[in-house]
Scaffold this motif. Structure first.
Motif, PDB file in Angstrom:
ATOM      1  N   LYS A  18       0.859  -1.177   0.000  1.00  0.00           N
ATOM      2  CA  LYS A  18       0.000   0.000   0.000  1.00  0.00           C
ATOM      3  C   LYS A  18       0.898   1.230   0.000  1.00  0.00           C
ATOM      4  CE  LYS A  18      -3.488   2.525   2.678  1.00  0.00           C
ATOM      5  NZ  LYS A  18      -4.202   2.947   1.457  1.00  0.00           N
ATOM      6  N   THR A  56       1.468   5.315   0.077  1.00  0.00           N
ATOM      7  CA  THR A  56       0.910   6.606   0.490  1.00  0.00           C
ATOM      8  C   THR A  56       1.982   7.668   0.337  1.00  0.00           C
ATOM      9  OG1 THR A  56      -0.578   5.566   2.095  1.00  0.00           O
ATOM     10  CG2 THR A  56      -0.121   7.917   2.378  1.00  0.00           C
ATOM     11  N   ILE A  99      -0.607   0.543  -6.534  1.00  0.00           N
ATOM     12  CA  ILE A  99      -2.019   0.163  -6.606  1.00  0.00           C
ATOM     13  C   ILE A  99      -2.798   1.071  -5.663  1.00  0.00           C
ATOM     14  CG2 ILE A  99      -3.666  -1.714  -6.244  1.00  0.00           C
ATOM     15  CD1 ILE A  99      -1.321  -3.660  -6.741  1.00  0.00           C
ATOM     16  N   ASP A 100      -3.641   1.912  -6.235  1.00  0.00           N
ATOM     17  CA  ASP A 100      -4.443   2.860  -5.443  1.00  0.00           C
ATOM     18  C   ASP A 100      -3.562   3.716  -4.533  1.00  0.00           C
ATOM     19  OD1 ASP A 100      -6.825   1.882  -6.539  1.00  0.00           O
ATOM     20  OD2 ASP A 100      -6.941   0.275  -5.053  1.00  0.00           O
ATOM     21  N   SER A 115      -2.425   6.615  -2.420  1.00  0.00           N
ATOM     22  CA  SER A 115      -3.187   7.644  -1.699  1.00  0.00           C
ATOM     23  C   SER A 115      -2.272   8.800  -1.324  1.00  0.00           C
ATOM     24  CB  SER A 115      -3.831   7.046  -0.439  1.00  0.00           C
ATOM     25  OG  SER A 115      -2.842   6.542   0.438  1.00  0.00           O
TER      26      SER A 115
END
Length: 462
Positions: A144, A146, A165-166, A168
Motif C-alpha cells: 500500500k 501513500t 495500486i491505489d 493515496s
C-alpha cells in the motif's frame, strides 16, 4: 618505479603504441609480469619489430563528438511494472519481519521504490514522504503506497508519476505536525512493528516520526531491504552499462583533441560538452595534470599540460538517474612520460586486473580490496594507495556495499562496484584507473565498460 626512485628515462607516445598489442593479450599474473618486463625493455631498446597499429576499438573519429549522441539513444528509463515489483518485494520483507512500514524521502530510495527522485522533488524543511506498508489481501501480501505532502503542494505532488495500486495522498497544513498527520492516517492499520526508514533520511524527520509514534521503534532499514537496491536488475544493468561505456568514449574523444599546453579548465569544459552530447545529465568531471593528480580529488589549480605530465580524468553523469563513474590516467602521442611514472601506471593496472579476478559471488568485499593493496604494497608502494578500492554504484554514484578493508559484506549476483586502485606520491605523480563492474549470473565480475574495450589498454590508449 618505486616511490624513491631517481630514474629519469622518458617514454614517448610512439613507444607506448608499439607495445599496445602485447598489453591486450595479458591475462594471468605470470603473463602480466612477462609483458611488463618486455614493455620496459621496449622503452629502453626501441623494439622496432613491433608494428605501430592502434587497436580498432580505441580509434576516435576526427569529427568532434561523432557517435556520442547515438550510443545511448535507445536507452529507456525503468518502467512502472518493475517499480511495482520492487514494492511487492519490499512489502513481503516488511511482512515477514513484522515491520509496520517503510518510509523514504525524495532521493535514491524513494526513486527506487516510488519514482520520486531529488531531481523531481527538491528537499526542503517541509517533508514529502513515500510510505509503503504491507497489507494482506486474500492471502496475498500487497504494497500500500501513500505519499505525505504539504497541503499547498498537493496538486504538484499528485502530478508525480508514482507507480502503485491505489496510491493515496495525505496532506498536512502549515499549522499541523506532518508526522502526526502521517501516522494518524495510517493508524487504522494498527502500527505495532518497527517503522523502517531510508538510511540516508535527515535526522529531524526520523526524530519527528519517533515523537509521533512513541510506542513504535523507528529504525534504519535492515540489510534485507537495502540488498534489494544493491542487487541490480537487467534493466538497471543496461542503463549502467551504457552510461559507463559512453563516458569512456567521451574521455577518448577528449584525448584526441588535447595538446601540450592545454589547461585543466579547458579539458573540464570539453569533457562536460562531450557528456552532454552523449545525453548524460548531472555531469561532473575532475581533470588533473602531472603532480596535481597526487591529490586524489585535486587542488583547485589550473595547470597547463606539460610534455612529462600524465592526464587524469575522473568523470561521470546520469542516464535516467543511473550513474557512470570512470577514471583514466593517460598520455598524448607527443607526451614524453618519465619511465618511473609509466612503471607505476602498469603496476596500478595490474592491481585493477587482479582485483577484478578476485571479485566473485561469495567473496568478501574486504578480501577484494586486499588483493589490490597487497600487490601494490609488494611492489614498493605501501602507504601510497590511500583510499578504498571501490564503492557500489547505481542510483547513487557512491552507495553500498563498498570494497574496503574492515567490512564483512559478501558479494552477490547483481552487485555493482567501482574498481579504482591508485598511487599518489605528493609533489610527483598521481595515477588512478577506474572501471565499474557487475557480478553476472555465473558469479563472475564483468566490466560495465566491456562493450567499448573494458580496462584501459595502455597509457596511450585509455
Amino acid at each position: 618505479m618505486k616511490p624513491d626512485s631517481n630514474v629519469d628515462t622518458y617514454i614517448s607516445g610512439k613507444e607506448i603504441a608499439q607495445t599496445s598489442k602485447v598489453t591486450r593479450s595479458t591475462r594471468s599474473l605470470s603473463e602480466w609480469r612477462l609483458f611488463f618486463s618486455l614493455a620496459i625493455c621496449a622503452t629502453i631498446f626501441y623494439l622496432h619489430v613491433l608494428t605501430h597499429v592502434s587497436p580498432e576499438s580505441y580509434l576516435v573519429d576526427p569529427d568532434r563528438w561523432k557517435g556520442l549522441a547515438s550510443h545511448c539513444s535507445d536507452a529507456q528509463p525503468i518502467n512502472g511494472s518493475e517499480i511495482l515489483q520492487r514494492q511487492e518485494n519490499l512489502a513481503k520483507i516488511l511482512y515477514e519481519n513484522g515491520a509496520s512500514a517503510y518510509i523514504a524521502e525524495p532521493g535514491a530510495n524513494a526513486q527506487y521504490f516510488g519514482n520520486i527522485s531529488e531531481a523531481t522533488w527538491h528537499l526542503s524543511e517541509r517533508p514529502l514522504l513515500l510510505i509503503i506498508l504491507p497489507t494482506l489481501e486474500e492471502a496475498n501480501i500487497v504494497a500500500k503506497v501513500t505519499v505525505l505532502t504539504p497541503a499547498f503542494e498537493e496538486t504538484r505532488a499528485r502530478s508525480l508519476s508514482v507507480p502503485g495500486i491505489d496510491v493515496s495522498y495525505v496532506s498536512w497544513a502549515e499549522d499541523e505536525d506532518p508526522y502526526t498527520v502521517a501516522l494518524h492516517a495510517l493508524s487504522a492499520l494498527e502500527l505495532e512493528g518497527p517503522i523502517y526508514v531510508d538510511g540516508m533520511m535527515r535526522h529531524f524527520i526520523v526524530d519527528g516520526l519517533q515523537k509521533a509514534a512513541p510506542g513504535v521503534r523507528v529504525m534504519s532499514a535492515p540489510p534485507e531491504v537495502t540488498q534489494l537496491r544493491a542487487r541490480k536488475s537487467q534493466a538497471e544493468l543496461d542503463l549502467l552499462r551504457c552510461a559507463n561505456e559512453v563516458t569512456v568514449l567521451c574521455i577518448r574523444a577528449v584525448q584526441a583533441q588535447m595538446y601540450i599546453g592545454i589547461r585543466e579548465s579547458q579539458v573540464r569544459a570539453m569533457i562536460d560538452e562531450a557528456l552532454a552530447v552523449a545525453g548524460l545529465t548531472g555531469r561532473w568531471a575532475l581533470v588533473l595534470f602531472g603532480e596535481n593528480a597526487a591529490l586524489p580529488h585535486g587542488s583547485g589549480s589550473d595547470r597547463a599540460l606539460g610534455k612529462a605530465d600524465f592526464i587524469l580524468i575522473d568523470a561521470g553523469g546520469l542516464l535516467f538517474e543511473y550513474n557512470s563513474d570512470v577514471t583514466r590516467t593517460f598520455m598524448l602521442h607527443d607526451s614524453s612520460i618519465p619511465l618511473q611514472h609509466t612503471t607505476i601506471w602498469y603496476d596500478v593496472h595490474a592491481a585493477q586486473t587482479l582485483a577484478h579476478a578476485a571479485a566473485r559471488e561469495g567473496a568478501n568485499t574486504s578480501a577484494v580490496d586486499k588483493v589490490a593493496r597487497d600487490w601494490l604494497d609488494g611492489h614498493g608502494y605501501k602507504g601510497y594507495f590511500t583510499h578504498r578500492l571501490g564503492h557500489g554504484i547505481g542510483l547513487e554514484d557512491h552507495e553500498g556495499p563498498y570494497l574496503r578493508g574492515g567490512t564483512n559484506d559478501i558479494i552477490q549476483k547483481g552487485n555493482t562496484f567501482s574498481n579504482e586502485p591508485g598511487i599518489y606520491i605528493e609533489g610527483k605523480v598521481g595515477i588512478r584507473l577506474e572501471d565499474c563492474f557487475y557480478i553476472n549470473e555465473g558469479g563472475n565480475s564483468v566490466f560495465l565498460t566491456k562493450g567499448v574495450g573494458g580496462q584501459a589498454l595502455s597509457p596511450l590508449y585509455p
